[in-house]
Write a protein that holds these residues in place. Sequence first.
Motif, PDB file in Angstrom:
ATOM      1  N   ASN A 113      -5.978 -14.086   1.694  1.00  0.00           N
ATOM      2  CA  ASN A 113      -5.076 -13.658   2.756  1.00  0.00           C
ATOM      3  C   ASN A 113      -3.678 -14.220   2.569  1.00  0.00           C
ATOM      4  O   ASN A 113      -2.675 -13.505   2.722  1.00  0.00           O
ATOM      5  CB  ASN A 113      -5.647 -14.084   4.116  1.00  0.00           C
ATOM      6  CG  ASN A 113      -4.794 -13.618   5.279  1.00  0.00           C
ATOM      7  OD1 ASN A 113      -4.083 -14.415   5.878  1.00  0.00           O
ATOM      8  ND2 ASN A 113      -4.852 -12.344   5.602  1.00  0.00           N
ATOM      9  N   THR A 153      -6.844  -7.705   2.652  1.00  0.00           N
ATOM     10  CA  THR A 153      -7.786  -8.503   3.434  1.00  0.00           C
ATOM     11  C   THR A 153      -7.820  -8.002   4.873  1.00  0.00           C
ATOM     12  O   THR A 153      -6.846  -7.430   5.366  1.00  0.00           O
ATOM     13  CB  THR A 153      -7.400 -10.002   3.466  1.00  0.00           C
ATOM     14  OG1 THR A 153      -6.115 -10.148   4.090  1.00  0.00           O
ATOM     15  CG2 THR A 153      -7.351 -10.597   2.066  1.00  0.00           C
ATOM     16  N   MET A 207     -12.294  -8.457   1.781  1.00  0.00           N
ATOM     17  CA  MET A 207     -11.151  -8.479   0.874  1.00  0.00           C
ATOM     18  C   MET A 207     -11.393  -7.563  -0.314  1.00  0.00           C
ATOM     19  O   MET A 207     -12.533  -7.283  -0.689  1.00  0.00           O
ATOM     20  CB  MET A 207     -10.854  -9.903   0.409  1.00  0.00           C
ATOM     21  CG  MET A 207     -12.008 -10.664  -0.154  1.00  0.00           C
ATOM     22  SD  MET A 207     -11.541 -12.395  -0.393  1.00  0.00           S
ATOM     23  CE  MET A 207     -13.099 -13.055  -0.956  1.00  0.00           C
TER      24      MET A 207
END
Length: 268
Positions: A148, A188, A177
């Motif tokens: 992320n 993500t 993801m």
Amino acid sequence: MATTGADRSLTQASLPKQNLPLVRRLEAVGFRAWPAASVQYDGSWQVRLTAGHPSNRLNSIVPLDPSDHRDVEIRLEKASRKFEAYGRPAVVRETPLASRILIDLIKEQGWKRFDETVVMVCDLSQADLPDTLDHLPTHDVGRFVDANLAVDQAQLSLKPALAEIISAIKPPCGLFMIDDATHGPLATVLCVQDNDLAGVMSLSVAGSHRRKGLGIEILTSALRWARMRSARTAWLQVKLSNAPAIALYDRLGFRDAYHYCYWQERCE
């Protein structure tokens, strides 16, 4: 005709009445889906603070009852001092649950309004989702956080706080993801299933891979996962200025539930 951000803002402002029970429920699940490190109450006001993360959702005064306006000036000053102790200006989150007397007060005091956000909901029973999951959720919080931060090109110093926030989420959550060996993490999304509601958090696509269908690919996987777990309604929050994301959510059947914005204390 497409609905623009300006159209949405005007429509919201002109609504004579809000569905306050829905707002209260979505606010409650939102708190559980993105938990602050410190939460204190003053009447119906929730004061949320998280020293290690700058998110306004984690660092704001959130009024939860339109009729709670007793001693607003004193209480606002008291809450603002808590933010001062954290070395940051006070922030008020204005939803339809905020007292107009409080909002009028911060306007008079010169607070700055910013980040108008749309809360959107979708009936998952009517959503056109894949029959199978293209992507399975991971249980590796550290790997998801790394992905992320890489996709968002965020500071690596946020990793401990973000990992702590995700680990503190009590309802079941799916960490999704997309990555590949050449480019690394590409997209993500975090999906939090709270009984019949599923919250979509932290949907991100790498800048170099946008407009390639990755956003809808990973989002539909998350929503399909939530529907398989008996969630009936999905919800999310998106800035009004993020037209591409809103267009994506519109395509999937998301509709506006309510708007909110933030007000920041004037710095002397």
